[in-house]
Design a protein around this motif. Sequence first.
Motif, mmCIF file in Angstrom:
data_model
loop_
_atom_site.group_PDB
_atom_site.id
_atom_site.type_symbol
_atom_site.label_atom_id
_atom_site.label_comp_id
_atom_site.label_asym_id
_atom_site.label_seq_id
_atom_site.Cartn_x
_atom_site.Cartn_y
_atom_site.Cartn_z
ATOM 1 N N LEU A 44 0.827 -1.206 0.000
ATOM 2 C CA LEU A 44 0.000 0.000 0.000
ATOM 3 C C LEU A 44 0.859 1.254 0.000
ATOM 4 C CD1 LEU A 44 -2.863 1.024 -0.052
ATOM 5 C CD2 LEU A 44 -2.936 0.873 2.446
ATOM 6 N N THR A 45 2.013 1.170 0.651
ATOM 7 C CA THR A 45 2.925 2.307 0.657
ATOM 8 C C THR A 45 3.454 2.577 -0.745
ATOM 9 O OG1 THR A 45 3.592 1.899 2.937
ATOM 10 C CG2 THR A 45 5.091 3.196 1.582
ATOM 11 N N VAL A 46 3.778 1.516 -1.465
ATOM 12 C CA VAL A 46 4.270 1.680 -2.838
ATOM 13 C C VAL A 46 3.207 2.325 -3.717
ATOM 14 C CG1 VAL A 46 4.946 0.439 -4.929
ATOM 15 C CG2 VAL A 46 5.941 -0.186 -2.731
ATOM 16 N N LEU A 47 1.964 1.861 -3.606
ATOM 17 C CA LEU A 47 0.909 2.404 -4.449
ATOM 18 C C LEU A 47 0.579 3.848 -4.075
ATOM 19 C CD1 LEU A 47 -1.234 1.990 -6.642
ATOM 20 C CD2 LEU A 47 -2.789 1.195 -4.853
ATOM 21 N N ALA A 48 0.273 4.076 -2.798
ATOM 22 C CA ALA A 48 -0.172 5.405 -2.370
ATOM 23 C C ALA A 48 0.966 6.423 -2.335
ATOM 24 C CB ALA A 48 -0.835 5.317 -0.993
ATOM 25 N N GLY A 49 2.157 5.956 -1.983
ATOM 26 C CA GLY A 49 3.276 6.880 -1.879
ATOM 27 C C GLY A 49 4.190 6.858 -3.091
ATOM 28 N N GLY A 50 4.740 5.668 -3.402
ATOM 29 C CA GLY A 50 5.721 5.568 -4.468
ATOM 30 C C GLY A 50 5.175 5.796 -5.859
ATOM 31 N N VAL A 51 4.081 5.139 -6.211
ATOM 32 C CA VAL A 51 3.542 5.249 -7.576
ATOM 33 C C VAL A 51 3.028 6.654 -7.851
ATOM 34 C CG1 VAL A 51 1.754 4.429 -9.164
ATOM 35 C CG2 VAL A 51 3.013 2.789 -7.749
ATOM 36 N N THR A 52 2.297 7.229 -6.910
ATOM 37 C CA THR A 52 1.802 8.599 -7.126
ATOM 38 C C THR A 52 2.963 9.578 -7.293
ATOM 39 O OG1 THR A 52 1.644 8.901 -4.722
ATOM 40 C CG2 THR A 52 -0.355 8.228 -5.873
ATOM 41 N N THR A 53 4.016 9.402 -6.500
ATOM 42 C CA THR A 53 5.180 10.280 -6.601
ATOM 43 C C THR A 53 5.871 10.112 -7.950
ATOM 44 O OG1 THR A 53 5.533 10.169 -4.206
ATOM 45 C CG2 THR A 53 7.386 10.893 -5.551
ATOM 46 N N THR A 54 5.981 8.875 -8.404
ATOM 47 C CA THR A 54 6.627 8.614 -9.693
ATOM 48 C C THR A 54 5.878 9.294 -10.835
ATOM 49 O OG1 THR A 54 7.329 6.454 -8.854
ATOM 50 C CG2 THR A 54 7.510 6.824 -11.216
ATOM 51 N N PHE A 55 4.556 9.146 -10.859
ATOM 52 C CA PHE A 55 3.755 9.810 -11.889
ATOM 53 C C PHE A 55 3.944 11.324 -11.819
ATOM 54 C CE2 PHE A 55 0.789 5.992 -12.075
ATOM 55 C CZ PHE A 55 1.132 5.657 -13.383
ATOM 56 N N ALA A 56 3.912 11.864 -10.604
ATOM 57 C CA ALA A 56 3.983 13.317 -10.431
ATOM 58 C C ALA A 56 5.342 13.883 -10.836
ATOM 59 C CB ALA A 56 3.677 13.672 -8.980
ATOM 60 N N VAL A 57 6.425 13.207 -10.437
ATOM 61 C CA VAL A 57 7.769 13.725 -10.666
ATOM 62 C C VAL A 57 8.232 13.523 -12.104
ATOM 63 C CG1 VAL A 57 10.203 13.431 -10.056
ATOM 64 C CG2 VAL A 57 8.456 13.485 -8.260
ATOM 65 N N THR A 58 7.955 12.336 -12.670
ATOM 66 C CA THR A 58 8.483 12.029 -13.999
ATOM 67 C C THR A 58 7.575 12.468 -15.134
ATOM 68 O OG1 THR A 58 7.458 9.817 -14.109
ATOM 69 C CG2 THR A 58 9.599 9.995 -13.017
ATOM 70 N N GLY A 59 6.263 12.497 -14.899
ATOM 71 C CA GLY A 59 5.342 12.845 -15.966
ATOM 72 C C GLY A 59 5.288 11.809 -17.078
ATOM 73 N N LEU A 60 5.681 10.569 -16.758
ATOM 74 C CA LEU A 60 5.658 9.482 -17.736
ATOM 75 C C LEU A 60 4.553 8.494 -17.399
ATOM 76 C CD1 LEU A 60 9.456 8.695 -18.309
ATOM 77 C CD2 LEU A 60 7.948 10.217 -19.598
#
Length: 508
Positions: A44-60
């Motif tokens: 859940l940490t990966v989805l709520a924290g890591g994945v959202t951050t990845t989308f936001a920071v990289t824009g990919l």
Amino acid sequence: MSIPTSSPRRTKEATVAQAAASPRRRRLGVASVTLMIIAASAPLTVLAGGVTTTFAVTGLLGVPLSFLILGAILTVFAVGYAAMSRHVTNAGAFYAYVSQGISRPAGVGASLTALMSYNLMQVGIYGIFGFTVSSFISERFGVDVPWWAPILVCIAVVAALGVNRVDLSAKVLGALVALEFLVVIVYDVASFAVAPEGLTAAPLAPSSLFVPGIGAVLSFGVAAFMGFESAAIYGEEAKEPHRTIPRATYTAVGIIAVFYAVSSWAMAVGTGPSQLFDAAGKQGPDLVFSFLGAHVGQIAADVAQVLFITSLFAALVSFHNAVARYFFSLGRERVLPGWLEATSHHGAPKAGSLVQTGIAVLVTAGFAIAGNGSELGPLYPVLTMFTWLTNAGAMGLVLLMAIVSVAVIGFFRRRPALRASAWTAVIAPALGAVALAVVFCLIVANFDVLLGLTEPSALSWVLPAIVVVPGLLGILWALRLRRTDAALYARIGHGEEGRAHHLGDEED
């Protein structure tokens, strides 16, 4: 090389070794070890924290595909790693593998880098845990609690589990991970059902990932897998280590890769590709909780928030166990002070657990003092303690896996009697070493982005140095031991096997 065993010191160590290998300590099966691994990745940490951050920071949009690619790379790495685990059973996995596959000095260097990396990952997670719990208490009960207070309480609970029966930790983690999976599956199903812009396979298309910025995506993504390599750490406590550890490793990598790929794809579909990056940047972890509240029900959102906290807790317990076992292994072989090999009456590494607890308290206190009155406000522990330490820790572990891949080749080359196939002993480890080295270089190249910096700063050098410098010092320490204590040097990286003639071993 033959190791003397007749002295009182060796007799005492042999007794400790027999106790460590006794059936009483061997409690963990494939399911338990797999849960310990998955708990470290904190679904859940990966989805709520890591994945959202990845989308936001990289824009990919190609984040889901990145999980599949990383899963393939780590599966190739696991071929040699799992094969070596059948012949080397040691609580200090990377340490033992590098020692026996490359050299003893390299092994000691790897052990200190691993020890530092796991500590950074574990202590860094406390930062987001403190922020999340203090925010939750404030929102639900209207009570303002400093972010470091929940951390101190959590450190005490983790310490209690760390000196208790290891299968008790596995049972606690198993229950928490099962609930996490359930919540994420509900989120995935709801996301695919809502699909405001329709079901699209664009996040899985190579054109969505293989563009400038792929390095940052892989850098974020590889942290989601961290912990899968810890299976071998539990070899001395597994019921059938030669079967349990390889099976748990493959199972964990497969589950993590597929589950995160599907869940990140669901996030893109459920939010809508055109709205995803903006929503992820503004809401962060709340993107998941607000979606559940709007489309599943507020109760589901509240449960997910609680499980987000327990997800972090599960990761903390898992990394704590890994650190404690490295301390135990290095203390047992006298690379570090011998008192670190002390265990509780349950067989858990008591001394290592307590030392890791002390480190967590000291680092938390340091960040709390430094952050007093910080302009970053409530997000201070997330933007500093969590971001800085976990990214540095993940970088160190990727470097170690690349080195271990080389060690696998050396290990089987020195032991032709083991009759390992070319794929297992050479081809897969070589491919894994190259692929992991590429990922490591991409992490280094994107380190400023990972730290949230717009330009290089002292942190860009200090944090990597915290991981690399101990490894270099470890090599020098081992070379000194070779000159001053030949018997101790001969035992480096061989655990219980170091007390007898080691198959095919040669002085390095």
